[in-house]
Design a protein around this motif. Structure first.
Motif, mmCIF file in Angstrom:
data_model
loop_
_atom_site.group_PDB
_atom_site.id
_atom_site.type_symbol
_atom_site.label_atom_id
_atom_site.label_comp_id
_atom_site.label_asym_id
_atom_site.label_seq_id
_atom_site.Cartn_x
_atom_site.Cartn_y
_atom_site.Cartn_z
ATOM 1 N N ASN A 1 -22.937 -63.257 -15.480
ATOM 2 C CA ASN A 1 -23.970 -62.307 -15.084
ATOM 3 C C ASN A 1 -24.131 -62.218 -13.565
ATOM 4 O OD1 ASN A 1 -25.054 -64.990 -15.703
ATOM 5 N ND2 ASN A 1 -27.013 -64.186 -15.005
ATOM 6 N N LYS B 1 -26.947 -59.612 -13.108
ATOM 7 C CA LYS B 1 -27.607 -59.065 -14.287
ATOM 8 C C LYS B 1 -28.622 -60.092 -14.769
ATOM 9 C CE LYS B 1 -23.608 -56.340 -15.818
ATOM 10 N NZ LYS B 1 -22.644 -56.114 -16.936
ATOM 11 N N GLY C 1 -30.423 -62.977 -16.569
ATOM 12 C CA GLY C 1 -29.869 -64.151 -17.224
ATOM 13 C C GLY C 1 -30.263 -65.408 -16.486
#
Length: 276
Positions: free
Chosen positions: A52, A71, A73
């Motif tokens: 991520n 992202k 996470g």
């Protein structure tokens, strides 16, 4: 993807200078903005510990900066190695709203150097020691790739219960790493005679022919001599970086010792020219 903690630990313990342990700085990123990191020397390698987080930098021409995106996470880590061997390590976290988009990294924030620090009495580093250090790096990076689940595509071929596949092709520094798997689904052991990679060129003209040029690996990691029945083995071939034109392709040849279960696996130029 597992983190790069093993390699980071070995690099620090084996090659870095003695230092006082400090908490790692944290860098925040998200998926809508680019966070730029500027280093005192060009970036030779940058690795994140989780899927991520993505750190991009120019691998063809070394530059002083890289871009980080994330992202949502769990937090992870980022390992950077400069051209001069200086190592930088950070905790990276996802954050929706960012307050900082540019980080100018001073040389003083390096946690150490991957190269051994020589005493004043030692003025010459032998070519042999440089080769040993490079092989040590090939070994550790190959082990790291075998722990990952990343795939470059579905590249496989089988014959009589023997399955040959290329799971991943990774470009790092000046080398291509081929993650290869052999699965023995048969009831007979498979004794390996050789596994070699060649580049095949289609000759144009009235009499079409094929010419193969063998590519010598500079390092092999975990190459087996035997695959027992119902066993699966994974290993890595390291080769100098190369690219292929549209009329060329790579051929992976697996030959059985004292047997006929031989396999030729064709690799399109697209896989070679677009590694992970």
């Amino acid at each position: 993807m597992r983190t790069f903690t093993l390699i980071l630990t070995v690099l620090i313990s084996a090659f870095t200078k003695a230092q006082t342990t400090n908490a790692l700085d944290t860098i925040y990123a998200n998926d809508t903005k680019n966070v730029a990191l500027f280093f005192p020397e060009p970036i030779r390698q940058g690795i994140t510990g989780s899927d991520n987080f993505v750190f991009t930098y120019n691998r063809e021409k070394e530059q002083y900066f890289g871009l980080l995106q994330a992202k949502p996470g769990k937090e992870s880590n980022l390992l950077i190695v400069n051209r001069d061997g200086a190592i930088f390590s950070y905790i990276v976290r996802y954050k929706t709203q960012l307050s900082k988009f540019n980080y100018f990294i001073p040389k003083s924030s390096s946690i150490g150097n991957e190269r051994p620090i020589l005493n004043d009495s030692i003025s010459v580093v032998t070519a042999e020691s440089n080769v040993d250090n490079r092989n040590y790096y090939y070994q550790k990076f190959s082990s790291y790739l075998l722990e990952r689940k990343q795939r470059v595509g579905r590249i496989k071929k089988r014959t009589e219960g023997i399955v040959l596949s290329v799971e991943n092709i990774v470009f790092d520094t000046e080398e291509l790493y081929f993650v290869i798997q052999i699965k023995n689904n048969s009831t007979l052991d498979y004794d390996l005679n050789f596994l070699k990679l060649s580049v095949e060129t289609r000759q144009k003209g009235k009499k079409k022919s094929l010419q193969r040029l063998y590519q010598e690996p500079i390092f092999k990691h975990n190459l087996p001599s035997k695959i027992t029945e119902n066993e699966t083995v994974r290993f890595v071939y390291v080769l100098p970086k190369f690219s292929l034109s549209n009329d060329r392709r790579a051929i992976l040849e697996l030959h059985e010792k004292d047997g006929e279960r031989n396999i030729e696996l064709k690799l399109s130029h697209r896989y070679i020219n677009n590694p992970n």
